[in-house]
Design a protein around this motif. Structure first.
Motif, PDB file in Angstrom:
ATOM      1  N   ARG A  11      -0.097   3.364   6.451  1.00 33.80           N
ATOM      2  CA  ARG A  11      -1.645   3.687   6.269  1.00 33.80           C
ATOM      3  C   ARG A  11      -2.358   4.130   7.378  1.00 33.80           C
ATOM      4  N   ILE A  12      -1.579   3.798   8.620  1.00 37.62           N
ATOM      5  CA  ILE A  12      -2.345   4.347   9.952  1.00 37.62           C
ATOM      6  C   ILE A  12      -1.910   5.246  10.471  1.00 37.62           C
ATOM      7  N   LEU A  13      -2.827   6.171  10.612  1.00 39.10           N
ATOM      8  CA  LEU A  13      -2.671   7.525  11.175  1.00 39.10           C
ATOM      9  C   LEU A  13      -2.446   7.681  12.550  1.00 39.10           C
ATOM     10  N   VAL A  14      -3.549   7.141  13.250  1.00 43.27           N
ATOM     11  CA  VAL A  14      -3.624   7.278  14.675  1.00 43.27           C
ATOM     12  C   VAL A  14      -4.317   6.204  15.369  1.00 43.27           C
ATOM     13  N   LEU A  15      -4.336   5.652  16.269  1.00 41.24           N
ATOM     14  CA  LEU A  15      -5.320   4.644  16.762  1.00 41.24           C
ATOM     15  C   LEU A  15      -6.144   5.349  17.852  1.00 41.24           C
ATOM     16  N   ARG A  16      -7.232   5.527  17.822  1.00 40.29           N
ATOM     17  CA  ARG A  16      -8.402   6.159  18.294  1.00 40.29           C
ATOM     18  C   ARG A  16      -8.772   5.345  19.502  1.00 40.29           C
ATOM     19  N   ILE A  17      -8.609   5.933  20.886  1.00 37.52           N
ATOM     20  CA  ILE A  17      -9.168   5.165  22.029  1.00 37.52           C
ATOM     21  C   ILE A  17     -10.602   5.516  22.404  1.00 37.52           C
ATOM     22  N   GLY A  18     -11.435   4.498  22.269  1.00 33.72           N
ATOM     23  CA  GLY A  18     -12.799   4.789  22.345  1.00 33.72           C
ATOM     24  C   GLY A  18     -13.349   4.471  23.936  1.00 33.72           C
ATOM     25  N   GLY A  19     -13.100   5.788  24.612  1.00 33.67           N
ATOM     26  CA  GLY A  19     -13.133   5.440  26.322  1.00 33.67           C
ATOM     27  C   GLY A  19     -14.679   4.962  26.662  1.00 33.67           C
ATOM     28  N   ASN A  20     -15.720   5.609  26.263  1.00 35.79           N
ATOM     29  CA  ASN A  20     -17.045   5.274  26.775  1.00 35.79           C
ATOM     30  C   ASN A  20     -17.329   3.823  26.147  1.00 35.79           C
ATOM     31  N   ASP A  21     -16.981   3.567  25.253  1.00 34.44           N
ATOM     32  CA  ASP A  21     -17.410   2.005  24.794  1.00 34.44           C
ATOM     33  C   ASP A  21     -16.388   0.878  25.591  1.00 34.44           C
ATOM     34  N   LEU A  22     -15.159   1.302  26.001  1.00 35.92           N
ATOM     35  CA  LEU A  22     -14.533   0.544  26.782  1.00 35.92           C
ATOM     36  C   LEU A  22     -14.999   0.144  27.997  1.00 35.92           C
ATOM     37  N   LEU A  23     -15.562   1.541  28.726  1.00 35.43           N
ATOM     38  CA  LEU A  23     -16.052   1.510  29.825  1.00 35.43           C
ATOM     39  C   LEU A  23     -17.247   0.716  29.873  1.00 35.43           C
ATOM     40  N   GLN A  24     -18.177   0.727  28.672  1.00 35.11           N
ATOM     41  CA  GLN A  24     -19.676   0.119  28.422  1.00 35.11           C
ATOM     42  C   GLN A  24     -19.143  -1.608  28.647  1.00 35.11           C
ATOM     43  N   ALA A  25     -17.993  -1.791  27.740  1.00 36.25           N
ATOM     44  CA  ALA A  25     -17.626  -3.216  27.912  1.00 36.25           C
ATOM     45  C   ALA A  25     -17.290  -3.804  29.553  1.00 36.25           C
ATOM     46  N   MET A  52       0.736  -1.353   0.016  1.00 33.17           N
ATOM     47  CA  MET A  52       0.132   0.111   0.238  1.00 33.17           C
ATOM     48  C   MET A  52       0.918   1.368  -0.113  1.00 33.17           C
ATOM     49  N   THR A  53       0.644   1.880  -1.180  1.00 39.85           N
ATOM     50  CA  THR A  53       1.564   3.457  -0.994  1.00 39.85           C
ATOM     51  C   THR A  53       0.706   4.573  -0.675  1.00 39.85           C
ATOM     52  N   VAL A  54       1.035   5.063   0.374  1.00 40.61           N
ATOM     53  CA  VAL A  54       0.392   6.291   0.904  1.00 40.61           C
ATOM     54  C   VAL A  54       1.035   7.501   0.443  1.00 40.61           C
ATOM     55  N   LEU A  70      -1.085  -4.398  12.212  1.00 37.37           N
ATOM     56  CA  LEU A  70      -0.666  -3.155  11.845  1.00 37.37           C
ATOM     57  C   LEU A  70       0.648  -2.825  11.366  1.00 37.37           C
ATOM     58  N   LEU A  71       1.657  -3.418  11.833  1.00 36.14           N
ATOM     59  CA  LEU A  71       2.852  -3.103  11.638  1.00 36.14           C
ATOM     60  C   LEU A  71       3.188  -3.084  10.226  1.00 36.14           C
ATOM     61  N   ALA A  72       2.493  -4.279   9.341  1.00 37.38           N
ATOM     62  CA  ALA A  72       2.685  -4.768   7.961  1.00 37.38           C
ATOM     63  C   ALA A  72       2.200  -3.362   6.974  1.00 37.38           C
ATOM     64  N   VAL A  73       1.426  -2.634   7.661  1.00 35.39           N
ATOM     65  CA  VAL A  73       0.637  -1.352   6.877  1.00 35.39           C
ATOM     66  C   VAL A  73       0.754  -0.157   7.707  1.00 35.39           C
ATOM     67  N   GLN A  74       1.957   0.140   8.426  1.00 24.95           N
ATOM     68  CA  GLN A  74       1.973   0.901   9.256  1.00 24.95           C
ATOM     69  C   GLN A  74       1.827   2.336   8.603  1.00 24.95           C
TER      70      GLN A  74
END
Length: 307
Positions: free
Chosen positions: A157-171, A1-3, A151-155
């Protein structure tokens, strides 16, 4: 993948999520009603849209993309992303005229078993992905290690990892108490675990949203804790949060001066400043990121720091 067109995660600032149910998407994001200081926006088709409303939301998105085609981009335009509901929905969206003008996509509920379906799609060269860590797999270091290796194989392409706090708390069956930052409960330990699991491998992470959008003081306090964890971009759900987040990302003048001394050509291998040891070999990465923050968000007003 070329970015192409590299984007710094720090440049995202406060990323405002906007439901695609809004019929005025273009005006809200790029028109006169655009929030002051907006640096990045996510047009959301996931949790903010009811299942029965999806056809309307997709129509609004298609209208927005057609308007992009006829408009000349400006240097002050915010970075634009779309948050689909699934890989199948993203495949449909990728066929919409104008999609080549979007900077990328937020991948919901991302982990090692869901990500391959997104990575197999025909993304444009400029499209970057922001996987969201928001399922119970994020609580399992083994699962996150498996995801990181994927993800290291397509790094690029990855801009940032978003942490979904509310969903993690819901879990966990929880909701954040009032008047508490994300770091004063089980989410704080999990954020630290995710940072330790991804940041040393070169992945940037985004701080979770503070749902109590009217509490500016608590938001500022939380952003300062975000910065301590190396989270230099944050999700916003209300335009009023943008200025608070981005003002808090401004750099204290003494830290900016210290960073310049660390990076100065010919600086000693170890030196002291105001009773603090500085070691360029160790602190170079911190100094470079801090000066990048300063270039984007400026130097903090000392009066604001005392407030």
């Amino acid at each position: 993948m070329t970015v192409t067109t590299p984007i710094s995660p720090v440049a995202l600032g406060a990323t405002l999520y906007i439901p695609c149910m809004r019929g005025d998407l273009f005006t809200a994001v790029l028109g006169p009603r655009r929030p002051a200081g907006l640096r990045s926006a996510v047009l959301c088709l996931e949790d903010s849209v009811r299942e029965e409303d999806l056809p309307t939301a997709l129509t609004h998105l298609a209208t927005f993309l057609r308007a992009l085609v006829t408009r000349e981009a400006a240097p002050t335009d915010p970075l634009l992303f779309i948050r689909p509901r699934s890989a199948a929905m993203l495949e449909h969206i990728l066929c919409m005229p104008g999609i080549e003008h979007i900077d990328g996509f937020v991948v919901p509920k991302a982990h090692a078993d869901t990500m391959p379906a997104y990575l197999s799609l025909p993304l444009h060269d400029r499209h970057r992905l922001m996987p969201t860590l928001e399922t119970r797999e994020a609580c399992d270091p083994q699962e996150m290690r498996r995801f990181r290796d994927q993800l290291l194989a397509v790094q690029d392409r990855i801009l940032v990892l978003r942490i979904g706090g509310n969903d993690l708390l819901q879990a966990m069956g929880l909701r954040r108490p009032a008047n508490r930052t994300a770091y004063e409960g089980p989410l704080g330990g999990l954020i630290g675990q995710l940072v330790a699991g991804f940041a040393p491998w070169g992945f940037a992470l985004s701080a979770p949203v503070l749902e109590r959008y009217a509490d500016a003081a608590l938001l500022r306090e939380e952003v300062l804790r975000d910065i301590e964890h190396g989270l230099l971009t944050k999700t916003a759900i209300h335009p009023a949060q943008i200025a608070v987040i981005q003002n808090a990302l401004a750099v204290p003048a003494d830290e900016e001066e210290e960073a310049r001394l660390v990076l100065a050509e010919g600086s000693p291998a170890v030196f002291g400043r105001d009773g603090v040891m500085c070691e360029p070999a160790t602190h170079r990465g911190w100094a470079e990121r801090l000066l990048q923050r300063a270039s984007l968000f400026g130097i903090a007003d000392p009066r604001a720091l005392r407030a």
